[in-house]
Design a protein around this motif. Structure first.
Motif, PDB file in Angstrom:
ATOM      1  N   LYS A  98       0.856  -1.191   0.000  1.00 20.26           N
ATOM      2  CA  LYS A  98       0.000   0.000   0.000  1.00 20.26           C
ATOM      3  C   LYS A  98       0.885   1.231   0.000  1.00 20.26           C
ATOM      4  O   LYS A  98       1.919   1.271   0.667  1.00 20.26           O
ATOM      5  N   LEU A  99       0.459   2.248  -0.734  1.00 17.94           N
ATOM      6  CA  LEU A  99       1.138   3.533  -0.749  1.00 17.94           C
ATOM      7  C   LEU A  99       0.230   4.541  -0.064  1.00 17.94           C
ATOM      8  O   LEU A  99      -0.909   4.750  -0.468  1.00 17.94           O
ATOM      9  N   THR A 100       0.744   5.141   0.993  1.00 17.03           N
ATOM     10  CA  THR A 100       0.019   6.186   1.707  1.00 17.03           C
ATOM     11  C   THR A 100       0.611   7.521   1.296  1.00 17.03           C
ATOM     12  O   THR A 100       1.815   7.732   1.408  1.00 17.03           O
ATOM     13  N   VAL A 101      -0.261   8.423   0.817  1.00 18.38           N
ATOM     14  CA  VAL A 101       0.169   9.737   0.361  1.00 18.38           C
ATOM     15  C   VAL A 101      -0.390  10.780   1.316  1.00 18.38           C
ATOM     16  O   VAL A 101      -1.598  10.841   1.554  1.00 18.38           O
ATOM     17  N   LEU A 102       0.500  11.589   1.878  1.00 22.70           N
ATOM     18  CA  LEU A 102       0.103  12.680   2.764  1.00 22.70           C
ATOM     19  C   LEU A 102       0.295  13.993   2.020  1.00 22.70           C
ATOM     20  O   LEU A 102       1.421  14.399   1.739  1.00 22.70           O
ATOM     21  N   GLN A 103      -0.828  14.649   1.688  1.00 19.06           N
ATOM     22  CA  GLN A 103      -0.803  15.934   0.999  1.00 19.06           C
ATOM     23  C   GLN A 103      -1.394  16.966   1.943  1.00 19.06           C
ATOM     24  O   GLN A 103      -2.605  17.147   1.997  1.00 19.06           O
ATOM     25  N   GLY A 104      -0.516  17.593   2.733  1.00 17.92           N
ATOM     26  CA  GLY A 104      -0.999  18.512   3.765  1.00 17.92           C
ATOM     27  C   GLY A 104      -1.720  17.719   4.841  1.00 17.92           C
ATOM     28  O   GLY A 104      -1.148  16.856   5.495  1.00 17.92           O
ATOM     29  N   SER A 105      -3.037  17.984   5.001  1.00 20.90           N
ATOM     30  CA  SER A 105      -3.812  17.238   5.993  1.00 20.90           C
ATOM     31  C   SER A 105      -4.606  16.093   5.352  1.00 20.90           C
ATOM     32  O   SER A 105      -5.272  15.338   6.048  1.00 20.90           O
ATOM     33  N   ASN A 106      -4.557  15.977   4.021  1.00 19.48           N
ATOM     34  CA  ASN A 106      -5.257  14.901   3.321  1.00 19.48           C
ATOM     35  C   ASN A 106      -4.391  13.645   3.275  1.00 19.48           C
ATOM     36  O   ASN A 106      -3.190  13.707   3.044  1.00 19.48           O
ATOM     37  N   LYS A 107      -5.065  12.506   3.465  1.00 17.43           N
ATOM     38  CA  LYS A 107      -4.366  11.225   3.452  1.00 17.43           C
ATOM     39  C   LYS A 107      -5.123  10.281   2.520  1.00 17.43           C
ATOM     40  O   LYS A 107      -6.321  10.080   2.675  1.00 17.43           O
ATOM     41  N   THR A 108      -4.394   9.700   1.559  1.00 17.11           N
ATOM     42  CA  THR A 108      -4.998   8.727   0.659  1.00 17.11           C
ATOM     43  C   THR A 108      -4.134   7.476   0.613  1.00 17.11           C
ATOM     44  O   THR A 108      -2.920   7.549   0.763  1.00 17.11           O
ATOM     45  N   GLU A 109      -4.790   6.329   0.422  1.00 13.81           N
ATOM     46  CA  GLU A 109      -4.094   5.057   0.314  1.00 13.81           C
ATOM     47  C   GLU A 109      -4.482   4.380  -0.990  1.00 13.81           C
ATOM     48  O   GLU A 109      -5.655   4.357  -1.362  1.00 13.81           O
ATOM     49  N   THR A 110      -3.495   3.837  -1.666  1.00 16.86           N
ATOM     50  CA  THR A 110      -3.734   3.082  -2.892  1.00 16.86           C
ATOM     51  C   THR A 110      -2.872   1.827  -2.880  1.00 16.86           C
ATOM     52  O   THR A 110      -1.891   1.738  -2.149  1.00 16.86           O
ATOM     53  N   MET A 123      -1.510   3.277  -9.342  1.00 19.06           N
ATOM     54  CA  MET A 123      -2.401   3.975 -10.277  1.00 19.06           C
ATOM     55  C   MET A 123      -3.371   4.875  -9.514  1.00 19.06           C
ATOM     56  O   MET A 123      -3.731   4.603  -8.368  1.00 19.06           O
ATOM     57  N   GLY A 124      -3.782   5.966 -10.164  1.00 22.29           N
ATOM     58  CA  GLY A 124      -4.817   6.834  -9.624  1.00 22.29           C
ATOM     59  C   GLY A 124      -4.355   7.790  -8.541  1.00 22.29           C
ATOM     60  O   GLY A 124      -5.160   8.201  -7.705  1.00 22.29           O
ATOM     61  N   VAL A 125      -3.110   8.164  -8.535  1.00 20.06           N
ATOM     62  CA  VAL A 125      -2.591   9.079  -7.522  1.00 20.06           C
ATOM     63  C   VAL A 125      -1.968  10.275  -8.226  1.00 20.06           C
ATOM     64  O   VAL A 125      -1.194  10.121  -9.169  1.00 20.06           O
ATOM     65  N   LYS A 126      -2.308  11.470  -7.797  1.00 22.63           N
ATOM     66  CA  LYS A 126      -1.687  12.693  -8.305  1.00 22.63           C
ATOM     67  C   LYS A 126      -0.684  13.157  -7.261  1.00 22.63           C
ATOM     68  O   LYS A 126      -1.056  13.443  -6.125  1.00 22.63           O
ATOM     69  N   LEU A 127       0.571  13.209  -7.642  1.00 23.08           N
ATOM     70  CA  LEU A 127       1.622  13.597  -6.712  1.00 23.08           C
ATOM     71  C   LEU A 127       2.136  14.987  -7.063  1.00 23.08           C
ATOM     72  O   LEU A 127       2.269  15.333  -8.234  1.00 23.08           O
ATOM     73  N   GLY A 128       2.416  15.771  -6.005  1.00 27.83           N
ATOM     74  CA  GLY A 128       2.924  17.117  -6.203  1.00 27.83           C
ATOM     75  C   GLY A 128       4.035  17.440  -5.226  1.00 27.83           C
ATOM     76  O   GLY A 128       4.382  16.652  -4.340  1.00 27.83           O
ATOM     77  N   LYS A 132       4.339  13.719   1.007  1.00 27.05           N
ATOM     78  CA  LYS A 132       5.094  12.692   1.715  1.00 27.05           C
ATOM     79  C   LYS A 132       4.425  11.361   1.440  1.00 27.05           C
ATOM     80  O   LYS A 132       3.217  11.234   1.539  1.00 27.05           O
ATOM     81  N   LEU A 133       5.252  10.362   1.097  1.00 23.12           N
ATOM     82  CA  LEU A 133       4.730   9.055   0.736  1.00 23.12           C
ATOM     83  C   LEU A 133       5.345   7.982   1.612  1.00 23.12           C
ATOM     84  O   LEU A 133       6.533   8.047   1.924  1.00 23.12           O
ATOM     85  N   VAL A 134       4.531   7.009   1.971  1.00 25.21           N
ATOM     86  CA  VAL A 134       5.002   5.852   2.729  1.00 25.21           C
ATOM     87  C   VAL A 134       4.547   4.606   1.977  1.00 25.21           C
ATOM     88  O   VAL A 134       3.349   4.373   1.820  1.00 25.21           O
ATOM     89  N   ALA A 135       5.504   3.833   1.500  1.00 29.68           N
ATOM     90  CA  ALA A 135       5.209   2.588   0.799  1.00 29.68           C
ATOM     91  C   ALA A 135       5.450   1.426   1.752  1.00 29.68           C
ATOM     92  O   ALA A 135       6.570   1.199   2.185  1.00 29.68           O
ATOM     93  N   ALA A 136       4.381   0.725   2.108  1.00 26.18           N
ATOM     94  CA  ALA A 136       4.480  -0.470   2.959  1.00 26.18           C
ATOM     95  C   ALA A 136       4.423  -1.672   2.031  1.00 26.18           C
ATOM     96  O   ALA A 136       3.372  -1.986   1.468  1.00 26.18           O
ATOM     97  N   LEU A 137       5.557  -2.332   1.851  1.00 21.40           N
ATOM     98  CA  LEU A 137       5.667  -3.441   0.910  1.00 21.40           C
ATOM     99  C   LEU A 137       5.800  -4.759   1.647  1.00 21.40           C
ATOM    100  O   LEU A 137       6.524  -4.847   2.630  1.00 21.40           O
ATOM    101  N   SER A 138       5.114  -5.780   1.143  1.00 23.64           N
ATOM    102  CA  SER A 138       5.233  -7.112   1.747  1.00 23.64           C
ATOM    103  C   SER A 138       5.824  -8.076   0.730  1.00 23.64           C
ATOM    104  O   SER A 138       5.679  -7.894  -0.477  1.00 23.64           O
TER     105      SER A 138
END
Length: 152
Positions: A98-110, A123-128, A132-138
């Motif tokens: 899972k990739l967690t994207v922190l854009q200010g106070s918004n948090k999305t996971e894909t 897919m489906g993530v707009k990065l700017g 800050k991104l956190v990739a949790a890989l298994s």
């Protein structure tokens, strides 16, 4: 006058052998020399870079975790993560996460999915800038890893 000099003058050849004081002094000198040479050798050591420098090969952001390098490349429709093991491509078969994207106070996971070769795709993530991104890989070599990126 030292004991060894006095004993040599008084006794002549009978006291010409090494006295306990001289043995002790020579022993201290041997330890001093060995400690000094060890200290000098430690100070003159150069750092060794065992894994090379982490330069991006695809124009992205590189992070090192457990001897592996992860390069995140932001794209218009998502992101791609390239895996390298000691500067050689690492096969991503079976790796999910899972990739967690922190854009200010918004948090999305894909979801992160394998894309063949040494790439993982998000897919489906707009990065700017500033995200800050956190990739949790298994299942990365049988382990679970967390990789953190900051887009500058």
């Amino acid at each position: 006058m030292r004991f060894d000099e006095l004993s040599y003058r008084l006794g002549g050849a009978a006291f010409k052998r090494i006295t306990p004081y001289k043995e002790l002094r020579d022993m201290k000198m041997k330890y001093l020399i060995s400690v000094a040479s060890l200290a000098i050798s430690c100070l003159s050591m150069n750092p060794v870079l065992a894994h090379g420098d982490a330069k991006p090969q695809h124009g992205g952001i590189v992070q090192m975790v457990n001897d592996l390098s992860f390069e995140l490349v932001a794209q218009a429709d998502g992101a791609t993560i390239y895996l390298m093991d000691h500067e050689k491509p690492m096969v991503t078969k079976g790796i999910t996460g899972k990739l967690t994207v922190l854009q200010g106070s918004n948090k999305t996971e894909t979801d992160i999915k394998e894309a063949g070769g040494n790439t993982l795709r998000v897919m489906g993530v707009k990065l700017g800038k500033g995200d800050k991104l956190v990739a949790a890989l298994s299942n990365v070599g049988g382990k679970t890893m967390t990789v953190r990126f900051t887009i500058k």
